[in-house]
Design a protein around this motif. Structure first.
Motif, mmCIF file in Angstrom:
data_model
loop_
_atom_site.group_PDB
_atom_site.id
_atom_site.type_symbol
_atom_site.label_atom_id
_atom_site.label_comp_id
_atom_site.label_asym_id
_atom_site.label_seq_id
_atom_site.Cartn_x
_atom_site.Cartn_y
_atom_site.Cartn_z
ATOM 1 N N GLU A 30 42.110 -14.221 0.319
ATOM 2 C CA GLU A 30 41.731 -15.247 1.320
ATOM 3 C C GLU A 30 40.851 -14.663 2.424
ATOM 4 N N PRO A 31 41.159 -13.448 2.955
ATOM 5 C CA PRO A 31 40.220 -12.862 3.921
ATOM 6 C C PRO A 31 38.831 -12.630 3.312
ATOM 7 N N LEU A 32 38.785 -12.252 2.030
ATOM 8 C CA LEU A 32 37.504 -12.053 1.367
ATOM 9 C C LEU A 32 36.744 -13.379 1.264
ATOM 10 N N LEU A 33 37.435 -14.431 0.897
ATOM 11 C CA LEU A 33 36.816 -15.754 0.824
ATOM 12 C C LEU A 33 36.337 -16.199 2.207
ATOM 13 N N SER A 34 37.107 -15.929 3.235
ATOM 14 C CA SER A 34 36.713 -16.312 4.602
ATOM 15 C C SER A 34 35.400 -15.645 5.004
ATOM 16 N N GLU A 90 39.540 -4.604 8.616
ATOM 17 C CA GLU A 90 39.026 -5.961 8.415
ATOM 18 C C GLU A 90 38.148 -6.024 7.176
ATOM 19 N N VAL A 91 38.338 -7.058 6.354
ATOM 20 C CA VAL A 91 37.513 -7.257 5.160
ATOM 21 C C VAL A 91 36.107 -7.656 5.591
ATOM 22 N N VAL A 92 35.096 -6.944 5.032
ATOM 23 C CA VAL A 92 33.703 -7.236 5.382
ATOM 24 C C VAL A 92 32.833 -7.521 4.153
ATOM 25 N N GLY A 93 33.389 -7.343 2.941
ATOM 26 C CA GLY A 93 32.608 -7.577 1.740
ATOM 27 C C GLY A 93 33.359 -7.119 0.504
ATOM 28 N N MET A 94 32.634 -6.999 -0.618
ATOM 29 C CA MET A 94 33.248 -6.640 -1.886
ATOM 30 C C MET A 94 32.297 -5.752 -2.676
ATOM 31 N N VAL A 95 32.875 -4.793 -3.394
ATOM 32 C CA VAL A 95 32.125 -3.956 -4.330
ATOM 33 C C VAL A 95 32.920 -3.932 -5.631
ATOM 34 N N ARG A 96 32.196 -3.892 -6.753
ATOM 35 C CA ARG A 96 32.888 -3.946 -8.039
ATOM 36 C C ARG A 96 32.236 -3.004 -9.029
ATOM 37 N N MET A 97 33.020 -2.671 -10.045
ATOM 38 C CA MET A 97 32.464 -1.976 -11.200
ATOM 39 C C MET A 97 32.965 -2.690 -12.450
#
Length: 183
Positions: A30-34, A90-97
């Motif tokens: 939810e913080p990521l979606l926000s 605080e969540v500020v973004g996303m990184v993936r592999m």
């Protein structure tokens, strides 16, 4: 613990708190979606979906579903491990592999909320992802972007990527056997 970087004018900036990665789960979804809804465009943070424009309820649910599908990690059905990028907690973004068909290779992708851009967070987050990929037994990380995405190209260069450009598309490859350049 904080760290410094320079902004576009060469001035030192201080980022409060360390940059760290945390696997995306129900606690940080939810913080990521926000952050995504407040500071990014849907097309920059998730695949296209049939839904009303903007951050409609349907698009928000699709965002949740997209991220939940990867809870199984590299060995799960999507073959992806997603991490929330946190600065000072605080969540500020996303990184993936995401596993590629080529053994020992993953593709990387990342987005940051507008307020977190231009502070060196992307470089630190990608370096943390490279460490996670190496721990998972990967030998290479690849990424695709466009030549006009100057920020992404800069992050990739600072992390030691070899870049190939063709017709405005940029393909990056980072060999995990070599050490990325220091900050």
């Amino acid at each position: 613990m904080g760290w410094t970087s320079t902004d576009e004018g060469g001035r030192l900036r201080h980022v409060a708190g360390a940059v760290r990665l945390e696997p995306v789960d129900e606690q940080n979804l939810e913080p990521l979606l926000s952050v995504a809804a407040a500071e990014a465009e849907p097309g920059d943070v998730m695949p296209p979906v049939e839904a009303p424009a903007g951050w409609s309820l349907a698009r928000r649910e699709a965002f949740r579903d997209f991220h939940r599908a990867s809870f199984g990690g590299l060995d799960g059905p999507t073959r992806s491990q997603m991490y929330a990028i946190l600065v000072g907690g605080e969540v500020v973004g996303m990184v993936r592999m995401t596993r590629c068909d080529e053994p020992g290779t993953v593709e990387a992708g990342m987005w940051l909320g507008r307020s977190a851009r231009g502070q060196g967070i992307g470089v630190t987050a990608l370096r943390e992802l490279l460490n996670a990929a190496a721990r998972a037994g990967m030998r290479a990380v690849v990424a695709d972007t466009t030549a006009d995405n100057v920020a992404a190209v800069g992050v990739l260069k600072k992390c030691g990527a070899k870049l190939r450009e063709d017709a405005g598309k940029v393909r990056a490859e980072i060999c995990l056997d070599s050490t990325p350049p220091a900050l």
